[in-house]
Design a protein around this motif. Structure first.
Motif, PDB file in Angstrom:
ATOM      1  N   PRO A 137       0.568   5.009 -12.839  1.00 50.30           N
ATOM      2  CA  PRO A 137       0.426   6.033 -11.804  1.00 50.30           C
ATOM      3  C   PRO A 137       0.956   5.543 -10.461  1.00 50.30           C
ATOM      4  O   PRO A 137       1.098   4.345 -10.230  1.00 50.30           O
ATOM      5  N   PHE A 138       1.236   6.485  -9.588  1.00 49.49           N
ATOM      6  CA  PHE A 138       1.625   6.132  -8.223  1.00 49.49           C
ATOM      7  C   PHE A 138       0.447   5.453  -7.518  1.00 49.49           C
ATOM      8  O   PHE A 138      -0.708   5.834  -7.721  1.00 49.49           O
ATOM      9  N   PRO A 139       0.726   4.491  -6.656  1.00 47.12           N
ATOM     10  CA  PRO A 139      -0.345   3.950  -5.805  1.00 47.12           C
ATOM     11  C   PRO A 139      -0.718   4.999  -4.759  1.00 47.12           C
ATOM     12  O   PRO A 139       0.082   5.894  -4.449  1.00 47.12           O
ATOM     13  N   PRO A 140      -1.915   4.929  -4.190  1.00 49.75           N
ATOM     14  CA  PRO A 140      -2.382   5.964  -3.250  1.00 49.75           C
ATOM     15  C   PRO A 140      -1.446   6.253  -2.082  1.00 49.75           C
ATOM     16  O   PRO A 140      -1.286   7.408  -1.679  1.00 49.75           O
ATOM     17  N   TYR A 141      -0.792   5.210  -1.530  1.00 46.94           N
ATOM     18  CA  TYR A 141       0.010   5.435  -0.322  1.00 46.94           C
ATOM     19  C   TYR A 141       1.221   6.337  -0.560  1.00 46.94           C
ATOM     20  O   TYR A 141       1.788   6.908   0.386  1.00 46.94           O
ATOM     21  N   VAL A 142       1.636   6.513  -1.827  1.00 44.80           N
ATOM     22  CA  VAL A 142       2.809   7.334  -2.118  1.00 44.80           C
ATOM     23  C   VAL A 142       2.524   8.812  -1.883  1.00 44.80           C
ATOM     24  O   VAL A 142       3.426   9.591  -1.549  1.00 44.80           O
ATOM     25  N   VAL A 143       1.267   9.214  -2.041  1.00 45.58           N
ATOM     26  CA  VAL A 143       0.926  10.637  -1.966  1.00 45.58           C
ATOM     27  C   VAL A 143       1.290  11.236  -0.616  1.00 45.58           C
ATOM     28  O   VAL A 143       1.674  12.405  -0.515  1.00 45.58           O
ATOM     29  N   LYS A 144       1.213  10.446   0.445  1.00 48.51           N
ATOM     30  CA  LYS A 144       1.525  10.975   1.784  1.00 48.51           C
ATOM     31  C   LYS A 144       2.992  11.360   1.909  1.00 48.51           C
ATOM     32  O   LYS A 144       3.359  12.156   2.792  1.00 48.51           O
ATOM     33  N   ASP A 145       3.850  10.815   1.044  1.00 48.36           N
ATOM     34  CA  ASP A 145       5.261  11.185   1.069  1.00 48.36           C
ATOM     35  C   ASP A 145       5.536  12.437   0.246  1.00 48.36           C
ATOM     36  O   ASP A 145       6.643  12.980   0.286  1.00 48.36           O
ATOM     37  N   LEU A 146       4.546  12.885  -0.517  1.00 48.83           N
ATOM     38  CA  LEU A 146       4.724  14.041  -1.391  1.00 48.83           C
ATOM     39  C   LEU A 146       4.040  15.295  -0.863  1.00 48.83           C
ATOM     40  O   LEU A 146       4.514  16.411  -1.114  1.00 48.83           O
ATOM     41  N   LEU A 147       2.933  15.114  -0.150  1.00 46.68           N
ATOM     42  CA  LEU A 147       2.161  16.264   0.325  1.00 46.68           C
ATOM     43  C   LEU A 147       1.877  16.129   1.827  1.00 46.68           C
ATOM     44  O   LEU A 147       1.459  15.064   2.279  1.00 46.68           O
ATOM     45  N   PRO A 148       2.055  17.208   2.596  1.00 45.21           N
ATOM     46  CA  PRO A 148       1.879  17.145   4.055  1.00 45.21           C
ATOM     47  C   PRO A 148       0.431  17.410   4.480  1.00 45.21           C
ATOM     48  O   PRO A 148       0.163  18.302   5.286  1.00 45.21           O
ATOM     49  N   TYR A 149      -0.501  16.636   3.949  1.00 41.24           N
ATOM     50  CA  TYR A 149      -1.915  16.860   4.237  1.00 41.24           C
ATOM     51  C   TYR A 149      -2.483  15.765   5.144  1.00 41.24           C
ATOM     52  O   TYR A 149      -1.887  14.691   5.308  1.00 41.24           O
ATOM     53  N   CYS A 150      -3.669  16.032   5.649  1.00 35.40           N
ATOM     54  CA  CYS A 150      -4.384  15.012   6.403  1.00 35.40           C
ATOM     55  C   CYS A 150      -4.905  13.956   5.434  1.00 35.40           C
ATOM     56  O   CYS A 150      -4.878  14.139   4.214  1.00 35.40           O
ATOM     57  N   ALA A 151      -5.389  12.844   5.970  1.00 36.06           N
ATOM     58  CA  ALA A 151      -5.820  11.719   5.126  1.00 36.06           C
ATOM     59  C   ALA A 151      -6.912  12.124   4.143  1.00 36.06           C
ATOM     60  O   ALA A 151      -6.895  11.731   2.962  1.00 36.06           O
ATOM     61  N   GLU A 152      -7.866  12.947   4.604  1.00 37.61           N
ATOM     62  CA  GLU A 152      -8.968  13.344   3.722  1.00 37.61           C
ATOM     63  C   GLU A 152      -8.467  14.201   2.560  1.00 37.61           C
ATOM     64  O   GLU A 152      -8.861  14.014   1.414  1.00 37.61           O
ATOM     65  N   ASP A 153      -7.571  15.143   2.851  1.00 35.93           N
ATOM     66  CA  ASP A 153      -7.025  16.007   1.804  1.00 35.93           C
ATOM     67  C   ASP A 153      -6.138  15.216   0.844  1.00 35.93           C
ATOM     68  O   ASP A 153      -6.096  15.503  -0.361  1.00 35.93           O
ATOM     69  N   LEU A 154      -5.412  14.237   1.369  1.00 35.67           N
ATOM     70  CA  LEU A 154      -4.598  13.385   0.496  1.00 35.67           C
ATOM     71  C   LEU A 154      -5.484  12.610  -0.471  1.00 35.67           C
ATOM     72  O   LEU A 154      -5.133  12.428  -1.644  1.00 35.67           O
ATOM     73  N   ALA A 155      -6.647  12.157   0.011  1.00 34.26           N
ATOM     74  CA  ALA A 155      -7.577  11.430  -0.854  1.00 34.26           C
ATOM     75  C   ALA A 155      -8.074  12.324  -1.972  1.00 34.26           C
ATOM     76  O   ALA A 155      -8.210  11.890  -3.127  1.00 34.26           O
ATOM     77  N   VAL A 156      -8.324  13.593  -1.659  1.00 35.21           N
ATOM     78  CA  VAL A 156      -8.774  14.549  -2.675  1.00 35.21           C
ATOM     79  C   VAL A 156      -7.663  14.783  -3.704  1.00 35.21           C
ATOM     80  O   VAL A 156      -7.903  14.773  -4.919  1.00 35.21           O
ATOM     81  N   ALA A 157      -6.440  15.010  -3.229  1.00 38.33           N
ATOM     82  CA  ALA A 157      -5.308  15.251  -4.135  1.00 38.33           C
ATOM     83  C   ALA A 157      -5.098  14.069  -5.072  1.00 38.33           C
ATOM     84  O   ALA A 157      -4.833  14.246  -6.269  1.00 38.33           O
ATOM     85  N   TYR A 158      -5.242  12.862  -4.516  1.00 31.80           N
ATOM     86  CA  TYR A 158      -5.073  11.672  -5.367  1.00 31.80           C
ATOM     87  C   TYR A 158      -6.213  11.568  -6.371  1.00 31.80           C
ATOM     88  O   TYR A 158      -6.002  11.203  -7.534  1.00 31.80           O
ATOM     89  N   ALA A 159      -7.424  11.922  -5.937  1.00 36.58           N
ATOM     90  CA  ALA A 159      -8.580  11.793  -6.815  1.00 36.58           C
ATOM     91  C   ALA A 159      -8.476  12.715  -8.025  1.00 36.58           C
ATOM     92  O   ALA A 159      -8.798  12.320  -9.150  1.00 36.58           O
ATOM     93  N   VAL A 160      -8.022  13.945  -7.815  1.00 37.39           N
ATOM     94  CA  VAL A 160      -7.989  14.904  -8.925  1.00 37.39           C
ATOM     95  C   VAL A 160      -6.785  14.689  -9.842  1.00 37.39           C
ATOM     96  O   VAL A 160      -6.764  15.184 -10.970  1.00 37.39           O
ATOM     97  N   THR A 161      -5.783  13.954  -9.387  1.00 30.68           N
ATOM     98  CA  THR A 161      -4.594  13.705 -10.214  1.00 30.68           C
ATOM     99  C   THR A 161      -4.534  12.289 -10.762  1.00 30.68           C
ATOM    100  O   THR A 161      -3.713  12.005 -11.641  1.00 30.68           O
ATOM    101  N   ASN A 162      -5.370  11.399 -10.223  1.00 34.71           N
ATOM    102  CA  ASN A 162      -5.334   9.980 -10.606  1.00 34.71           C
ATOM    103  C   ASN A 162      -3.969   9.350 -10.336  1.00 34.71           C
ATOM    104  O   ASN A 162      -3.615   8.340 -10.958  1.00 34.71           O
ATOM    105  N   GLY A 163      -3.200   9.976  -9.450  1.00 34.98           N
ATOM    106  CA  GLY A 163      -1.891   9.416  -9.113  1.00 34.98           C
ATOM    107  C   GLY A 163      -0.816   9.661 -10.144  1.00 34.98           C
ATOM    108  O   GLY A 163       0.279   9.095 -10.062  1.00 34.98           O
TER     109      GLY A 163
END
Length: 219
Positions: A147-173
């Motif tokens: 899976p992608f490491p957590p820091y990659v998600v910020k390059d894929l989705l234009p969300y705030c840090a809290e929302d990015l954490a949620v997106a990563y949590a439900v997809t497991n990266g």
């Protein structure tokens, strides 16, 4: 590795949806080669499918047996053969590893074949590559995708840090699951769609309940 004038046997494996097939299909763009997805069916039928695919790619008739396939690849010059889920063949007939070994030994001595073997079954891959496993000592490279490491998600989705954490949590990266998000829509709307009765995350509705009624930090 592809630019080298020598044969390579590359093994790529990892859990489903991490992007193995996407990666190899992109790699094949603009190159002479064949992408072949193995199926769980008798090896005789699979050989017919493989021979047909090679016949079309090489513009010559290839007979449906290992010797003919090996000879065609040995005469092909620079060529990529990617066999996706090759462990389906191993599950169907374990002796196929000996055939692949023989094919590789024949072709690699005569041609710069770039052979890629992909699988979603890590245990079978590791067994195949271990001592006595058929492909032992043959691979020139292996890549285990995760899976992608957590820091990659910020390059894929234009969300705030809290929302990015949620997106990563439900997809497991997992790249495929992350690709289902619409970056133009807010997180809440994406979650409602993905976890709806008809959504792709329907089987994970318990996670959605935590998100809806709990807090992101409770995941």
């Amino acid at each position: 590795m592809y630019r080298e004038e020598r044969a390579h046997l590359v093994v790529i494996y990892g859990r489903r949806r991490v992007g193995k097939t996407w990666l190899v299909r992109r790699f094949l763009e603009g190159k002479r080669g064949v992408y072949f997805h193995a199926l769980r069916q008798p090896l005789e039928v699979e050989l017919e499918r493989l021979a047909e695919a090679l016949s079309k790619a090489l513009s010559k008739y290839v007979k449906a047996d290992w010797d003919s396939v090996a000879e065609a690849l040995a005469e092909a010059g620079k060529f990529v053969l990617a066999v996706d889920e090759f462990t389906y063949w191993v599950e169907e007939e374990p002796g196929v590893l000996a055939s692949l070994q023989q094919l590789w030994d024949v072709v690699s001595a005569r041609s710069p074949l770039f052979l890629i073997l992909l699988s979603s079954t890590a245990s079978l891959v590791e067994k195949s590559l271990s001592y006595g496993g058929g492909l032992f000592g043959r691979r020139t490279a292996q890549l285990r995708l995760g899976p992608f490491p957590p820091y990659v998600v910020k390059d894929l989705l234009p969300y705030c840090a809290e929302d990015l954490a949620v997106a990563y949590a439900v997809t497991n990266g997992i790249p495929h699951y992350l690709s289902l998000f619409d970056p133009k829509a807010p997180l809440k709307r994406n979650l409602e769609r993905l976890f709806s009765k008809w959504g792709p995350f329907m089987k994970r509705r318990r996670t959605y309940s935590v998100l809806k009624y709990g807090s992101p930090t409770s995941i």
